[in-house]
Design a protein around this motif. Structure first.
Motif, short mmCIF file in Angstrom:
data_model
loop_
_atom_site.label_atom_id
_atom_site.label_comp_id
_atom_site.label_asym_id
_atom_site.label_seq_id
_atom_site.Cartn_x
_atom_site.Cartn_y
_atom_site.Cartn_z
N VAL A 197 0.85 -1.20 0.00
CA VAL A 197 0.00 0.00 0.00
C VAL A 197 0.89 1.25 0.00
O VAL A 197 1.77 1.40 0.85
CB VAL A 197 -0.94 0.00 1.21
N GLY A 198 0.66 2.11 -0.98
CA GLY A 198 1.45 3.32 -1.10
C GLY A 198 2.72 3.14 -1.91
O GLY A 198 3.41 4.12 -2.22
N HIS A 199 3.05 1.90 -2.28
CA HIS A 199 4.29 1.63 -3.01
C HIS A 199 4.05 0.83 -4.29
O HIS A 199 4.89 0.87 -5.19
CB HIS A 199 5.28 0.88 -2.12
N PHE A 200 2.94 0.13 -4.37
CA PHE A 200 2.59 -0.61 -5.59
C PHE A 200 1.36 0.05 -6.19
O PHE A 200 0.32 0.18 -5.52
CB PHE A 200 2.30 -2.08 -5.27
N VAL A 201 1.46 0.47 -7.43
CA VAL A 201 0.39 1.25 -8.06
C VAL A 201 -0.92 0.47 -8.07
O VAL A 201 -0.99 -0.67 -8.55
CB VAL A 201 0.76 1.62 -9.51
N ARG A 209 7.61 -11.65 0.80
CA ARG A 209 6.17 -11.81 0.56
C ARG A 209 5.63 -10.66 -0.29
O ARG A 209 4.77 -10.87 -1.15
CB ARG A 209 5.40 -11.92 1.88
N PHE A 210 6.17 -9.45 -0.06
CA PHE A 210 5.70 -8.31 -0.84
C PHE A 210 6.29 -8.31 -2.24
O PHE A 210 5.60 -7.97 -3.21
CB PHE A 210 6.02 -7.01 -0.10
N GLU A 211 7.56 -8.69 -2.37
CA GLU A 211 8.17 -8.77 -3.70
C GLU A 211 7.47 -9.81 -4.56
O GLU A 211 7.21 -9.58 -5.75
CB GLU A 211 9.66 -9.09 -3.58
N GLN A 212 7.14 -10.96 -3.97
CA GLN A 212 6.48 -12.02 -4.73
C GLN A 212 5.06 -11.61 -5.11
O GLN A 212 4.60 -11.88 -6.22
CB GLN A 212 6.48 -13.32 -3.94
N ALA A 213 4.35 -10.97 -4.18
CA ALA A 213 3.00 -10.51 -4.50
C ALA A 213 3.03 -9.44 -5.58
O ALA A 213 2.20 -9.46 -6.51
CB ALA A 213 2.32 -9.97 -3.24
N ALA A 214 3.97 -8.52 -5.49
CA ALA A 214 4.09 -7.47 -6.50
C ALA A 214 4.44 -8.06 -7.86
O ALA A 214 3.89 -7.64 -8.90
CB ALA A 214 5.17 -6.46 -6.08
N ARG A 215 5.33 -9.05 -7.87
CA ARG A 215 5.71 -9.70 -9.14
C ARG A 215 4.50 -10.39 -9.77
O ARG A 215 4.27 -10.30 -10.98
CB ARG A 215 6.84 -10.70 -8.89
N LEU A 216 3.71 -11.05 -8.93
CA LEU A 216 2.53 -11.75 -9.43
C LEU A 216 1.48 -10.77 -9.97
O LEU A 216 0.91 -10.97 -11.05
CB LEU A 216 1.94 -12.60 -8.30
N LEU A 217 1.25 -9.70 -9.23
CA LEU A 217 0.28 -8.69 -9.67
C LEU A 217 0.75 -8.01 -10.95
O LEU A 217 -0.04 -7.80 -11.89
CB LEU A 217 0.06 -7.66 -8.56
N ASN A 218 2.01 -7.65 -11.01
CA ASN A 218 2.55 -7.02 -12.22
C ASN A 218 2.39 -7.93 -13.43
O ASN A 218 2.02 -7.49 -14.52
CB ASN A 218 4.02 -6.67 -12.02
#
Length: 389
Positions: free
Chosen positions: A219-223, A264-273
């Motif tokens: 939140v606040g870092h991933f668009v 956990r955040f890097e993997q979630a961001a990678r998956l969402l991207n």
């Protein structure tokens, strides 16, 4: 069976009213893998875009609070409580361990503030206070959570706590899987307005008693990220159920058992991207839209059918042009026909695979009337006239 050694259990295909759970693939899948289980799905239809060990049992840790807050919100919506309902902090709440606000027995706070703290800060003492308020006890709240899980079709979930806190370190008692976590996430997105809290990086608690800082660092870092919930225990590892929206596409990502908070955040961001880069949402049909098919009422008029509800599908960007419609509609029906009656279906297909199905409705009533010239009386369309314009 421990999470580290659990394998995906064989289960019957579950019914999801809002969409089919079908895994999709594009040429490149998100890499590298640093988790035990993961899932990515379209939040609107429930269509799975990527999954790995998505039915493997795993402790939800603090993500159990998502179900508690869903139950609490529904009780508020039903009029049993309000966000301003006063909650007196009990001894049990005040002595709850783990992530906490530091509530003191006898203090009184609004129910909504405690719900906000349980969601944003993942405060266990606040979760216990919410549970005691809405159900009378933690044990009664757990029963409500499990009933709600059954109602949602979460067949691999069983709650024993309201906060995900193990009774002793390394002995988690709650069980779920990535699919079920995505299911409760969809329910929160669809049926509540709790994203208005989970979308905040930080916010004051009860007018400034303290500042709640979001445990979800996306939140606040991933668009586009506006939720939802993190969870950690020694047994579960680092977990997150995240959601983000870009344009008309909202995705849910679940990561279970990452080795670190950062991962956990890097993997979630990678998956969402990966999801936003490879998939798109296509609005195919609109509620009340007139269809290019007609049904003949036997010895009566022909009826132009309309769409029962709007349909949106999520497909790989490269396959947008391959979407087409198929009509399962009889040529002739016997009267009478009611306005809004389903006379067939429209299938939304991608290269022969059915992505969605919607009823084709009669917009008019055709009544049997012996006095009419053809034995029928046709009433003007009304129910779908506005949206069809």
């Amino acid at each position: 069976m421990t999470p580290a050694t659990a394998s995906a259990r064989s289960r019957k295909h579950r019914h999801f009213p809002r969409g089919r759970h079908l895994a999709m693939r594009t040429e490149a899948e998100p890499r590298p893998v640093m988790y035990h289980a993961a899932l990515l799905e379209d939040a609107d239809t429930g269509r799975i875009l990527f999954e790995k060990n998505s039915e493997m049992e795993w402790p939800p840790a603090s993500m159990a609070k998502m179900m508690l807050l869903l139950v609490a919100y529904k009780k508020i919506k039903a009029g049993e409580f309000s966000l301003d309902s006063p909650v007196r902090i009990s001894q049990r709440s005040a002595h709850t361990e783990g992530s906490r606000l530091g509530l003191i027995e006898g203090q009184v706070y609004p129910l909504g503030e405690l719900m906000k703290a349980a969601l944003i800060k993942s405060a266990n003492d606040a979760a216990v206070a919410v549970a005691e308020k809405i159900a009378g006890s933690v044990e009664a709240a757990v029963l409500l959570m499990n009933q709600q899980a059954r109602d949602l079709g979460m067949t691999n979930t069983e709650y024993h706590t309201v906060d995900g806190l193990p009774p002793r370190p390394g002995h988690d008692v709650d069980r779920t899987d990535a699919r079920d976590l995505a299911t409760v996430a969809r329910a929160l997105i669809d049926q509540t307005n709790l994203l208005r809290w989970s979308s905040r990086e930080q916010t004051p608690f009860d007018g400034g008693v303290c500042i709640l800082r979001n445990t979800n660092h996306l939140v606040g870092h991933f668009v586009g990220c506006d939720g939802l919930k993190t969870g950690f225990t020694f047994q579960a590892g680092f977990n997150v159920t995240a959601t983000a929206k870009r344009g008309n596409l909202r995705l849910i990502a679940v990561i279970l058992g990452a080795p670190s908070n950062q991962q956990r955040f890097e993997q979630a961001a990678r998956l969402l991207n990966w999801g936003f880069q490879n998939f798109t949402a296509v609005a195919v049909l609109k509620r009340g839209q007139s269809l290019p098919v007609r049904v003949q009422v036997k010895s009566g008029p022909a009826i132009n059918l309309v769409v029962a509800h709007s349909v949106k599908v999520v497909v790989p960007k490269a396959q947008v042009d391959s979407i087409d419609l198929a009509y399962r509609v009889p040529q002739v029906v016997s009267g009478p026909v009611r306005s809004g009656e389903s006379l067939g279906q429209v299938l939304v297909q991608d290269r022969g695979e059915t992505l969605a199905a919607v009823d084709a409705l009669s917009p008019t009533t055709v009544s049997v009337d012996p006095r009419g010239p053809d034995g029928f009386t046709v009433e003007p369309p009304a129910a779908y006239r506005k949206e069809a314009q």
